[in-house]
Write an enzyme that holds these catalytic residues in place. Sequence first.
Site, short mmCIF file in Angstrom:
data_model
loop_
_atom_site.label_atom_id
_atom_site.label_comp_id
_atom_site.label_asym_id
_atom_site.label_seq_id
_atom_site.Cartn_x
_atom_site.Cartn_y
_atom_site.Cartn_z
N ARG A 116 12.23 24.60 6.50
CA ARG A 116 11.58 23.38 6.07
C ARG A 116 10.76 23.46 4.86
O ARG A 116 10.66 24.47 4.27
CB ARG A 116 10.94 22.84 7.36
CG ARG A 116 9.90 23.85 7.93
CD ARG A 116 8.47 23.35 8.50
NE ARG A 116 7.89 22.77 7.41
CZ ARG A 116 7.17 23.01 6.43
NH1 ARG A 116 6.97 24.65 6.45
NH2 ARG A 116 6.36 22.53 5.60
N GLY A 117 10.33 22.17 4.47
CA GLY A 117 9.81 22.16 3.09
C GLY A 117 10.66 21.83 2.26
O GLY A 117 11.82 22.57 1.98
N ARG B 227 19.12 16.01 6.33
CA ARG B 227 17.67 15.41 6.28
C ARG B 227 17.72 14.56 5.07
O ARG B 227 18.03 14.91 4.02
CB ARG B 227 16.43 16.52 6.28
CG ARG B 227 16.57 17.20 7.61
CD ARG B 227 15.16 18.20 7.57
NE ARG B 227 13.96 17.33 7.78
CZ ARG B 227 12.69 17.88 7.70
NH1 ARG B 227 12.66 19.27 7.37
NH2 ARG B 227 11.61 17.05 8.26
N GLN C 24 2.84 21.64 11.59
CA GLN C 24 3.20 22.42 10.51
C GLN C 24 1.73 23.19 10.02
O GLN C 24 1.71 24.26 9.33
CB GLN C 24 3.67 21.95 9.18
CG GLN C 24 5.38 21.47 9.66
CD GLN C 24 5.36 20.21 10.38
OE1 GLN C 24 4.65 19.69 10.78
NE2 GLN C 24 6.63 19.51 9.85
N ASP D 292 7.72 15.41 -0.65
CA ASP D 292 9.28 15.58 -0.36
C ASP D 292 10.01 14.77 -1.30
O ASP D 292 11.24 14.98 -1.56
CB ASP D 292 9.16 15.06 1.16
CG ASP D 292 8.75 16.20 1.99
OD1 ASP D 292 7.48 15.79 2.35
OD2 ASP D 292 9.52 17.21 2.31
N ASN E 28 5.61 12.01 1.52
CA ASN E 28 5.07 13.31 2.31
C ASN E 28 4.88 13.12 3.77
O ASN E 28 5.20 11.84 4.20
CB ASN E 28 3.66 13.85 1.61
CG ASN E 28 3.55 15.17 1.69
OD1 ASN E 28 4.51 15.90 1.50
ND2 ASN E 28 2.28 15.55 2.46
N LYS E 29 4.50 14.26 4.51
CA LYS E 29 4.45 14.22 5.87
C LYS E 29 3.59 13.07 6.40
O LYS E 29 2.62 12.77 5.65
CB LYS E 29 3.85 15.55 6.09
CG LYS E 29 3.78 15.78 7.72
CD LYS E 29 5.08 15.65 8.46
CE LYS E 29 6.12 16.49 7.94
NZ LYS E 29 7.45 16.09 8.57
C1 LIG Z 1 6.48 21.90 -0.58
S1 LIG Z 1 7.31 20.79 0.29
C2 LIG Z 1 6.27 20.58 1.64
C3 LIG Z 1 6.34 19.20 2.46
O1 LIG Z 1 7.61 19.38 3.43
C4 LIG Z 1 7.00 18.89 4.81
O2 LIG Z 1 7.98 18.29 5.38
P1 LIG Z 1 8.80 19.03 6.58
O3 LIG Z 1 7.84 19.98 7.32
O4 LIG Z 1 9.40 17.88 7.43
O5 LIG Z 1 9.86 19.88 5.93
C5 LIG Z 1 5.83 18.32 4.33
O6 LIG Z 1 5.88 16.85 3.87
C6 LIG Z 1 5.31 18.91 3.17
O7 LIG Z 1 4.35 18.39 2.37
#
Ligand SMILES: CSC[C@H]1O[C@H](OP(=O)(O)O)[C@H](O)[C@@H]1O
Length: 369
Positions: free
Chosen positions: A53-54, A90, A203, A244, A254-255
Site C-alpha cells: 500500500r502507499g 484501487r 497504518q 494519494d 489523502n487518507k
Molecule cells: C506516500 S503515499 C502514502 C499514502 O497512502 C496511504 O493510503 P493507503 O494506506 O490506503 O495506501 C495514505 O493515504 C498515505 O498518506
Amino acid sequence: MKINGQHYRTIWLAQDGWRVVVIDQTRLPFRFETVALGSAEQAADAIRSMVVRGAPLIGATAAYGVALAMRADASGAALEAALALLGGTRPTAVNLRWALERMRRVLAALPAERRSEAAYAEAAAICDEDVALCRAIGEHGLPLIREIATRKPAGQPVNILTHCNAGWIATVDWGTALAPIYLAHDAGIPVHVWVDETRPRNQGAALTAYELGAHGVPHTVITDNAGGHLMQRGAVDMVIVGTDRTTANGDVANKIGTYLKALAAHDNGVPFYVALPSPTIDWSIRDGLAEIPIEERAAREVTHLSGLAEDGEVRPFRVVAPGSGAANPAFDVTPARLVTGPVTERGVCAASAAGLAHLFPDLANRATA
Ligand SMILES: CSC[C@H]1O[C@H](OP(=O)(O)O)[C@H](O)[C@@H]1O
C-alpha cells in the site's frame, strides 16, 4: 531503510530473477513476512488487499505486475488485460494510473519478443526514480523542520504530527512525509512525532510507529481525534502528511481524516505540509472534491481490528456492536486553501496551479498540450 541493521527496499526481485518480493504490510508490526509475487493476478491481489500500500509503492508493484504478465504472455491482448486488471485494483492513488500508462507507452511500441525484458527494466527504473524522488522530498522538507527548530528552546524537539503512513514502507524507500523527519533526526535536530493511529486500518499505529521506532525517532501514538486538542495547546509545530492524488491546483486526496487535521491546523495557525512526489500529481483535474474518486472499502475493516492476541497470534477482533452497519470511505480531499505548501522533489511551493506549474512547467505544459 534499515531494519535491525539490514537495508531494505519495499520491493525487489527474488533470487530466481523474475518473481517480485514485497513486504506483507498486513502482518506488520508483529510479523516481518515477505511474499513472492509470480503473476499479474498476484500483484493485483497484493494491491487490492493492501499487502502492499502507499501510492508510490502501489505504482511500483503494478509496474512489476505488468512485467510478470509480459513474462507469461507478451501479446498485445495480454498487455491490455494486465493493464486493465491492475488498473482496477484501487481507484484513488493516481500513481497506479501513472505507472500503468508509462508501462503502456514503453511496451505497446515494442515487438512482443522484447516486452518482457523492457517491462522489468521500466519497473526497475520506476523504483529507482521513486527512491530519488523521496530522498529529494526529504532534502527539501528538512529546512522547514530546521527553521522551526531555531525558534524552539534549546533541546526542545520540533513536534510534528503525521497521519496514516507515508514512510519508506509506503514507497520504495525513504517515504514522502517521513523523509524530512528521518533526515532531521539523522542531522541531530531534536524531533518528536505525534503519530495518528489512523483508523480503520491503523497504518499510523502499526506502520509509522514501527518505522519510526526502528529508526530511533521519538514518537507518540495518539488517537485520530486527539490532534486538534494538541494543536489548540501548542503541542504541534507542524503537520506533514502524504497524498494519494493531488490536483493541478493543489487539492489533496489523502487518507480519511487528513481533512480534519487540516481544518484544525488552519484554525490554530499550524503549518500544514503535504509531501508530494510529482507522479502523485493529477494534472488533468483541478477540482479535487468533484473529480478525485474516493475508494470505499469493506465495512469489515471498520467492524474488526487486527491485533496481537494473548496467545501471540495476530488475528481480527470485532469492535462494533453485532448487527451494526459501517461505512468506510478510505480517503478525503483537503482543499488547497488549507495546505501551507506541497513539499516536492523540486522544492516547496504554494498549493496552487501557479505554484505547481512553476516547479513543474514541463509536466504542467505536457498536460495542457
Ligand atoms: C506516500 S503515499 C502514502 C499514502 O497512502 C496511504 O493510503 P493507503 O494506506 O490506503 O495506501 C495514505 O493515504 C498515505 O498518506
